[in-house]
Design a protein around this motif. Structure first.
Motif, PDB file in Angstrom:
ATOM      1  N   ASP A  85      57.702  38.857  23.634  1.00  0.00           N
ATOM      2  CA  ASP A  85      57.970  40.108  24.332  1.00  0.00           C
ATOM      3  C   ASP A  85      56.659  40.805  24.669  1.00  0.00           C
ATOM      4  N   ALA A  86      56.639  41.457  25.827  1.00  0.00           N
ATOM      5  CA  ALA A  86      55.437  42.159  26.277  1.00  0.00           C
ATOM      6  C   ALA A  86      55.842  43.389  27.077  1.00  0.00           C
ATOM      7  N   VAL A  87      54.926  44.333  27.164  1.00  0.00           N
ATOM      8  CA  VAL A  87      55.143  45.548  27.959  1.00  0.00           C
ATOM      9  C   VAL A  87      55.061  45.195  29.441  1.00  0.00           C
ATOM     10  N   ARG A  88      56.009  45.725  30.213  1.00  0.00           N
ATOM     11  CA  ARG A  88      55.935  45.619  31.679  1.00  0.00           C
ATOM     12  C   ARG A  88      55.463  46.965  32.208  1.00  0.00           C
ATOM     13  N   ALA A  89      54.262  46.983  32.738  1.00  0.00           N
ATOM     14  CA  ALA A  89      53.646  48.231  33.175  1.00  0.00           C
ATOM     15  C   ALA A  89      53.790  48.415  34.677  1.00  0.00           C
ATOM     16  N   ASP A  90      53.819  49.671  35.094  1.00  0.00           N
ATOM     17  CA  ASP A  90      53.751  49.986  36.522  1.00  0.00           C
ATOM     18  C   ASP A  90      52.305  49.969  36.998  1.00  0.00           C
ATOM     19  N   ALA A  91      51.391  50.248  36.078  1.00  0.00           N
ATOM     20  CA  ALA A  91      49.966  50.219  36.380  1.00  0.00           C
ATOM     21  C   ALA A  91      49.211  49.894  35.102  1.00  0.00           C
ATOM     22  N   THR A  92      48.059  49.259  35.256  1.00  0.00           N
ATOM     23  CA  THR A  92      47.185  48.974  34.123  1.00  0.00           C
ATOM     24  C   THR A  92      45.810  49.524  34.443  1.00  0.00           C
ATOM     25  N   VAL A  93      45.307  50.355  33.552  1.00  0.00           N
ATOM     26  CA  VAL A  93      43.966  50.913  33.694  1.00  0.00           C
ATOM     27  C   VAL A  93      43.048  50.116  32.788  1.00  0.00           C
ATOM     28  N   THR A  94      42.162  49.335  33.379  1.00  0.00           N
ATOM     29  CA  THR A  94      41.290  48.467  32.604  1.00  0.00           C
ATOM     30  C   THR A  94      39.848  48.945  32.715  1.00  0.00           C
ATOM     31  N   PHE A  95      39.070  48.696  31.692  1.00  0.00           N
ATOM     32  CA  PHE A  95      37.757  49.315  31.559  1.00  0.00           C
ATOM     33  C   PHE A  95      36.627  48.299  31.695  1.00  0.00           C
ATOM     34  N   GLY A  96      35.678  48.602  32.572  1.00  0.00           N
ATOM     35  CA  GLY A  96      34.459  47.816  32.673  1.00  0.00           C
ATOM     36  C   GLY A  96      34.560  46.573  33.513  1.00  0.00           C
ATOM     37  N   ALA A  97      35.665  45.852  33.396  1.00  0.00           N
ATOM     38  CA  ALA A  97      35.835  44.596  34.134  1.00  0.00           C
ATOM     39  C   ALA A  97      37.302  44.201  34.080  1.00  0.00           C
ATOM     40  N   TYR A  98      37.742  43.507  35.115  1.00  0.00           N
ATOM     41  CA  TYR A  98      39.067  42.890  35.041  1.00  0.00           C
ATOM     42  C   TYR A  98      39.031  41.772  34.013  1.00  0.00           C
ATOM     43  N   LYS A  99      40.129  41.619  33.306  1.00  0.00           N
ATOM     44  CA  LYS A  99      40.285  40.495  32.407  1.00  0.00           C
ATOM     45  C   LYS A  99      41.110  39.422  33.124  1.00  0.00           C
ATOM     46  N   PRO A 100      40.864  38.141  32.856  1.00  0.00           N
ATOM     47  CA  PRO A 100      41.596  37.092  33.583  1.00  0.00           C
ATOM     48  C   PRO A 100      43.105  37.278  33.572  1.00  0.00           C
ATOM     49  N   GLY A 101      43.654  37.756  32.457  1.00  0.00           N
ATOM     50  CA  GLY A 101      45.097  37.935  32.358  1.00  0.00           C
ATOM     51  C   GLY A 101      45.671  38.936  33.340  1.00  0.00           C
TER      52      GLY A 101
ATOM     53  N   PRO B 230      46.670  47.173  39.185  1.00  0.00           N
ATOM     54  CA  PRO B 230      45.483  47.325  38.336  1.00  0.00           C
ATOM     55  C   PRO B 230      44.547  48.420  38.848  1.00  0.00           C
ATOM     56  N   HIS B 231      44.010  49.206  37.917  1.00  0.00           N
ATOM     57  CA  HIS B 231      43.008  50.227  38.235  1.00  0.00           C
ATOM     58  C   HIS B 231      41.781  49.935  37.375  1.00  0.00           C
ATOM     59  N   LEU B 232      40.632  49.709  37.997  1.00  0.00           N
ATOM     60  CA  LEU B 232      39.409  49.424  37.250  1.00  0.00           C
ATOM     61  C   LEU B 232      38.591  50.702  37.095  1.00  0.00           C
ATOM     62  N   VAL B 233      38.245  51.010  35.846  1.00  0.00           N
ATOM     63  CA  VAL B 233      37.398  52.164  35.543  1.00  0.00           C
ATOM     64  C   VAL B 233      36.000  51.654  35.191  1.00  0.00           C
ATOM     65  N   ASP B 234      35.018  52.070  35.949  1.00  0.00           N
ATOM     66  CA  ASP B 234      33.634  51.669  35.702  1.00  0.00           C
ATOM     67  C   ASP B 234      33.088  52.492  34.537  1.00  0.00           C
ATOM     68  N   ILE B 235      32.760  51.813  33.438  1.00  0.00           N
ATOM     69  CA  ILE B 235      32.196  52.524  32.287  1.00  0.00           C
ATOM     70  C   ILE B 235      30.739  52.140  32.057  1.00  0.00           C
ATOM     71  N   GLY B 236      30.140  51.455  33.039  1.00  0.00           N
ATOM     72  CA  GLY B 236      28.711  51.168  32.966  1.00  0.00           C
ATOM     73  C   GLY B 236      28.330  49.864  32.303  1.00  0.00           C
ATOM     74  N   LEU B 237      29.261  48.939  32.145  1.00  0.00           N
ATOM     75  CA  LEU B 237      28.926  47.676  31.503  1.00  0.00           C
ATOM     76  C   LEU B 237      27.992  46.843  32.374  1.00  0.00           C
ATOM     77  N   ARG B 238      27.056  46.156  31.728  1.00  0.00           N
ATOM     78  CA  ARG B 238      26.189  45.196  32.407  1.00  0.00           C
ATOM     79  C   ARG B 238      26.739  43.801  32.094  1.00  0.00           C
ATOM     80  N   LEU B 239      27.298  43.175  33.097  1.00  0.00           N
ATOM     81  CA  LEU B 239      27.984  41.909  32.916  1.00  0.00           C
ATOM     82  C   LEU B 239      27.166  40.756  33.480  1.00  0.00           C
ATOM     83  N   PRO B 240      27.362  39.539  32.995  1.00  0.00           N
ATOM     84  CA  PRO B 240      26.597  38.400  33.516  1.00  0.00           C
ATOM     85  C   PRO B 240      26.948  38.107  34.965  1.00  0.00           C
ATOM     86  N   PRO B 241      26.086  37.382  35.672  1.00  0.00           N
ATOM     87  CA  PRO B 241      26.324  37.144  37.110  1.00  0.00           C
ATOM     88  C   PRO B 241      27.488  36.200  37.400  1.00  0.00           C
ATOM     89  N   VAL B 242      27.840  35.339  36.457  1.00  0.00           N
ATOM     90  CA  VAL B 242      28.906  34.369  36.699  1.00  0.00           C
ATOM     91  C   VAL B 242      30.145  34.769  35.899  1.00  0.00           C
TER      92      VAL B 242
END
Length: 478
Positions: A166-182, A195-207
Motif C-alpha cells: 500500500d502507498a499514498v496516492r498524492a495529487d502533488a509531490t513536493v520534492t527537494f533538491g532533485a527529482y528522485k527516479p521514483g 511533481p513540484h521541485l523545490v531548489d534548496i541549493g544542492l550541488r549535484l554531480p553532472p551525470v
C-alpha cells in the motif's frame, strides 16, 4: 532536461550543504517550499483545514515546519503523529507555537477526514516496502482531500519506482533538491501526482541516474536537412516487416519511418504490394534485405512471423554494418551470439512481455521493476534497450550513463500497431544519424505527443502516424 538522482547521491549532497549552513537552515528551506506549494494548491489559506500525517525523522519535520507556516497564515493545522516518541521536536514545537495542534494516530482519522488538504510526511526517501498497518486508516480517510506528498509518496521506492504494498496516492509531490527516479518511473509515478521541485541549493554531480527529455532537448536533436541535402544524404531506412498474415504491420512501420526524418524508406518483404499501395514513395522489393540496396539503418520484426524466410531476413539485417532496430517477432528470433558479433549499434524495443522472455522473468516482475529490467536488458545483450510501457524507458548499453524516461506517454497508446509506428519512427531517426539512445528517446517523445494531440479518446496506430508531422513541426518551432 529533467534529471533524477538516487537517494544516496541526494543525501551526500545534503550532508555537504548542511556542513556549510547554520543548523536547521536546510530544513527551513524545504519547509518554506512545501508551505508555498500547499498554499498555491489551497488558493485560500485562511480558514482552510490542514492535516499533517507525520512520521519520524526529517520528513515529518519538513511537514511540521510547513504546517507552522500555514498556521501562521490562518489555517487550522492538525498534526497526526504516527510515531509520537520520535516526532521531530523542533518541528512539533514550531507548529504548537503557531497555533497548530497535535493528536496521536488513534485520534487522527476524524481530523484527516475533515481536512481540505492532507500532507503526507509519513516516510522519507529512504523508506522501503509499503505503508505500515497503522497508517492505512489515515491514508484512506484522506481520499476526499487534496493530498500533497513530502519528497515522495509514502510507500513507494525512491530509487526504482517500485511499489511493494500500500502507498499514498498524492495529487502533488513536493520534492527537494532533485527529482528522485521514483517520481519519473511507473508504477510510482502514477502515485506522485504533479511533481513540484523545490531548489534548496544542492550541488549535484553532472551525470544523473535518470533523465527525461523536454521540448528544447528534442528540438535540438531533431535532424534537419541542409541546403545541399538529397534523399540519400539525409539517410535511407530499411524496413523488414509484415508477412502474408500481417501485412498491416509493414504498412504501419513504413508510416512511422516516413515521418521520422530520413530521406527515403526501403521496404523488403512479402507485404510490398500493401506498402506501395498506401505509400507509393516507398522503395520496395519482395526479395531479401541483403539485395534491397544500401541503407543507413534497418528496422526488423513487426509482423515478420517465424518461418524460414523470417529467419533469413533477420540474419541479413544483423549481418549488416549499420544500426539495427529489432522489434516484435525479431526479438523472439534473435540470438545473443548474433548480437555480440555486431559492431554497429543495436536497439531492442520490447514491451514488458517480450522483455520478460528475454530476461527469463515474469511479466509482473518486469512491470513492477521497470528501471532494473531496462538496465538488465541493455547490459545482458550489449544493446540500447527501449522498454515500452506507461513510462517508456531507454537504457543505454553503458551502465554508467543515465536511463532516459519518456514523459509524454499515454495509456491510449496501448493499441494494435502503435509499437510498429514507433519502431519505424525510431529507425528513421537512426538512419538520419542519431545515436541509438537519442533516436529511441526522441521517437518515444514524439510518439507520445502525437497520441496526446489526438485527445483522451480511442485512437488508431495510423492516426498516431499521421499526427507525427504536426508534432515534429510544433517541437521544432516551439
Amino acid at each position: 532536461m529533467r534529471t533524477g538522482f538516487s537517494v544516496e547521491t541526494v543525501r551526500a549532497a545534503e550532508r555537504a550543504l548542511m556542513a556549510e549552513l547554520p543548523e536547521g537552515a536546510l530544513m527551513q528551506r524545504a519547509a518554506a517550499g512545501l508551505a508555498a506549494a500547499c498554499a498555491g494548491l489551497l488558493g485560500r489559506v485562511y480558514g482552510a483545514r490542514v492535516a499533517l500525517l507525520t512520521g519520524s525523522g526529517d520528513n515529518g519535520g519538513d511537514a511540521l515546519y510547513a504546517g507552522a507556516r500555514l498556521a501562521r497564515r490562518g489555517a487550522g493545522v492538525t498534526a497526526v503523529l504516527l510515531a509520537p516518541e520520535r516526532t521531530h521536536p523542533g518541528g512539533l514545537a514550531a507548529l504548537r507555537a503557531a497555533g497548530g495542534r497535535a493528536v496521536p494516530a488513534a485520534e487522527g482519522v476524524r481530523a484527516v477526514g475533515r481536512a481540505d488538504l492532507v500532507v503526507d510526511g509519513i516516510v522519507g526517501i529512504g523508506g522501503k516496502g509499503g505503508l505500515r498497518p497503522e497508517a492505512l486508516p489515515l491514508v484512506r480517510a484522506a481520499e476526499g482531500a487534496l493530498v500533497v506528498a513530502v519528497d515522495l509518496p509514502s510507500g513507494v521506492d525512491a530509487d526504482t519506482g517500485e511499489v511493494r504494498g500500500d502507498a499514498v496516492r498524492a495529487d502533488a509531490t513536493v520534492t527537494f533538491g532533485a527529482y528522485k527516479p521514483g517520481l519519473l518511473i511507473d508504477p510510482a509515478r502514477s502515485y506522485a501526482g504533479a511533481p513540484h521541485l523545490v531548489d534548496i541549493g544542492l550541488r549535484l554531480p553532472p551525470v544523473p541516474d535518470v533523465e527525461a527529455l523536454q521540448h528544447a532537448d528534442v528540438a535540438r536533436l531533431l535532424p534537419r536537412p541542409a541546403a545541399e541535402s538529397d534523399k540519400y544524404r539525409r539517410g535511407v531506412v530499411g524496413v523488414v516487416a509484415g508477412s502474408a498474415r500481417y501485412p498491416g504491420a509493414a504498412v504501419m512501420a513504413v508510416a512511422g519511418a516516413l515521418a521520422g526524418g530520413a530521406g527515403a524508406v526501403r521496404y523488403a518483404g512479402p507485404a510490398a504490394d500493401a506498402v506501395i499501395a498506401r505509400f507509393p514513395e516507398t522503395l520496395v522489393t519482395a526479395g531479401r534485405p541483403a539485395g534491397a540496396g544500401r541503407v543507413q539503418a534497418w528496422v526488423v520484426g513487426p509482423g515478420l512471423g517465424d518461418d524460414p524466410a523470417a529467419h533469413r531476413a533477420l540474419e541479413d539485417v544483423l549481418a549488416s554494418d549499420v544500426p539495427v532496430l529489432a522489434d516484435a517477432d525479431a526479438l523472439r528470433l534473435l540470438s545473443p551470439e548474433a548480437l555480440c558479433e555486431r559492431r554497429a549499434e543495436t536497439l531492442l524495443t520490447p514491451h514488458a512481455g517480450e522483455a520478460a522472455v528475454l530476461l527469463g522473468l515474469s511479466r509482473e516482475d518486469v512491470e513492477s521493476a521497470r528501471l532494473s529490467a531496462a538496465r538488465a536488458l541493455a547490459s545482458r545483450y550489449g544493446v540500447t534497450a527501449l522498454l515500452k510501457g506507461s513510462t517508456t524507458l531507454v537504457a543505454p548499453a553503458s551502465p554508467a550513463s543515465p536511463v532516459r524516461v519518456n514523459p509524454t506517454g499515454t495509456g491510449w497508446l496501448a493499441t494494435a500497431g502503435s509499437g510498429d509506428v514507433l519502431s519505424g519512427l525510431a529507425g528513421s531517426l537512426l538512419a538520419a544519424g542519431l545515436p541509438a539512445l537519442d533516436a529511441a528517446s526522441v521517437a518515444a517523445y514524439l510518439h507520445g505527443l502525437a497520441a496526446r494531440r489526438l485527445g483522451a479518446a480511442p485512437l488508431t496506430a495510423m492516426g498516431v502516424a499521421e499526427e507525427l508531422r504536426g508534432v515534429w513541426r510544433d517541437v521544432s518551432i516551439g
